[in-house]
Motif scaffolding. Structure first.
Motif, PDB file in Angstrom:
ATOM      1  N   PHE A   7       0.802  -1.218   0.000  1.00  0.00           N
ATOM      2  CA  PHE A   7       0.000   0.000   0.000  1.00  0.00           C
ATOM      3  C   PHE A   7       0.837   1.271   0.000  1.00  0.00           C
ATOM      4  N   GLY A   8       2.080   1.180   0.409  1.00  0.00           N
ATOM      5  CA  GLY A   8       2.934   2.357   0.449  1.00  0.00           C
ATOM      6  C   GLY A   8       3.188   2.980  -0.912  1.00  0.00           C
ATOM      7  N   GLN A   9       2.887   2.255  -1.971  1.00  0.00           N
ATOM      8  CA  GLN A   9       3.137   2.766  -3.318  1.00  0.00           C
ATOM      9  C   GLN A   9       1.925   3.481  -3.917  1.00  0.00           C
ATOM     10  N   TYR A  46      -6.279  -0.337 -13.025  1.00  0.00           N
ATOM     11  CA  TYR A  46      -6.744  -0.034 -14.380  1.00  0.00           C
ATOM     12  C   TYR A  46      -6.088   1.244 -14.871  1.00  0.00           C
ATOM     13  N   LYS A  47      -5.809   1.276 -16.154  1.00  0.00           N
ATOM     14  CA  LYS A  47      -5.252   2.458 -16.802  1.00  0.00           C
ATOM     15  C   LYS A  47      -6.358   3.087 -17.650  1.00  0.00           C
ATOM     16  N   ILE A  48      -6.663   4.358 -17.383  1.00  0.00           N
ATOM     17  CA  ILE A  48      -7.610   5.108 -18.200  1.00  0.00           C
ATOM     18  C   ILE A  48      -6.776   5.940 -19.165  1.00  0.00           C
ATOM     19  N   PRO A  60       2.724  -6.701 -11.615  1.00  0.00           N
ATOM     20  CA  PRO A  60       3.578  -5.656 -11.060  1.00  0.00           C
ATOM     21  C   PRO A  60       4.655  -5.211 -12.050  1.00  0.00           C
ATOM     22  N   GLY A  61       5.205  -6.164 -12.829  1.00  0.00           N
ATOM     23  CA  GLY A  61       6.215  -5.811 -13.829  1.00  0.00           C
ATOM     24  C   GLY A  61       5.669  -4.853 -14.871  1.00  0.00           C
ATOM     25  N   GLN A  62       4.444  -5.086 -15.295  1.00  0.00           N
ATOM     26  CA  GLN A  62       3.827  -4.194 -16.274  1.00  0.00           C
ATOM     27  C   GLN A  62       3.621  -2.807 -15.673  1.00  0.00           C
ATOM     28  N   MET A  63       3.167  -2.756 -14.406  1.00  0.00           N
ATOM     29  CA  MET A  63       2.975  -1.453 -13.758  1.00  0.00           C
ATOM     30  C   MET A  63       4.308  -0.731 -13.624  1.00  0.00           C
ATOM     31  N   ASN A  64       5.357  -1.444 -13.299  1.00  0.00           N
ATOM     32  CA  ASN A  64       6.681  -0.831 -13.214  1.00  0.00           C
ATOM     33  C   ASN A  64       7.122  -0.285 -14.569  1.00  0.00           C
ATOM     34  N   ALA A  65       6.782  -0.998 -15.643  1.00  0.00           N
ATOM     35  CA  ALA A  65       7.114  -0.519 -16.989  1.00  0.00           C
ATOM     36  C   ALA A  65       6.362   0.768 -17.325  1.00  0.00           C
ATOM     37  N   PHE A  69       4.111   2.224  -9.193  1.00  0.00           N
ATOM     38  CA  PHE A  69       2.864   2.289  -8.448  1.00  0.00           C
ATOM     39  C   PHE A  69       2.603   3.640  -7.801  1.00  0.00           C
ATOM     40  N   GLY A  70       3.595   4.498  -7.736  1.00  0.00           N
ATOM     41  CA  GLY A  70       3.417   5.806  -7.111  1.00  0.00           C
ATOM     42  C   GLY A  70       2.380   6.670  -7.798  1.00  0.00           C
ATOM     43  N   GLN A  71       2.041   6.350  -9.022  1.00  0.00           N
ATOM     44  CA  GLN A  71       1.067   7.151  -9.763  1.00  0.00           C
ATOM     45  C   GLN A  71      -0.349   6.584  -9.708  1.00  0.00           C
ATOM     46  N   VAL A  72      -0.546   5.449  -9.027  1.00  0.00           N
ATOM     47  CA  VAL A  72      -1.872   4.839  -8.927  1.00  0.00           C
ATOM     48  C   VAL A  72      -2.711   5.629  -7.923  1.00  0.00           C
TER      49      VAL A  72
END
Length: 92
Positions: A7-9, A46-48, A60-65, A69-72
């Motif tokens: 959750f910290g991200q 989800y990405k809008i 998680p790898g895709q989110m890092n790419a 996660f800091g932008q979620v």
């Protein structure tokens, strides 16, 4: 949320910010939301994008790419933001 690094991200914004977006989604000239959301207590992100589409971040790898996660943005009800948008499947 552990499946996405904890959750910290996650950046938490007030629900009122998203309420304004939902109310004004079809208002010409209103800056619509594009970015990443996650409903609290669920792992799915989800990405809008393009103000009309959304896709599911599958790992998680895709989110890092995508930049991490800091932008979620954490929302209480993702359906309000996703209603009226086209689901395009897994993010590419």
């Amino acid at each position: 949320m552990e499946c996405f690094g904890g959750f910290g991200q996650v950046v938490v914004l007030p629900q009122t910010d998203f309420d304004k977006i939902i109310k004004n989604r079809n208002n010409p000239g209103f800056a619509k939301f594009n970015g990443f959301i996650r409903q609290k207590n669920l792992c799915e992100v989800y990405k809008i994008y393009d103000n009309t589409n959304y896709c599911h971040v599958t790992s998680p790898g895709q989110m890092n790419a995508f930049g991490g996660f800091g932008q979620v943005k954490l929302v209480s009800d993702q359906n309000g933001l996703l209603s009226g948008l086209n689901f395009t499947g897994s993010c590419q």
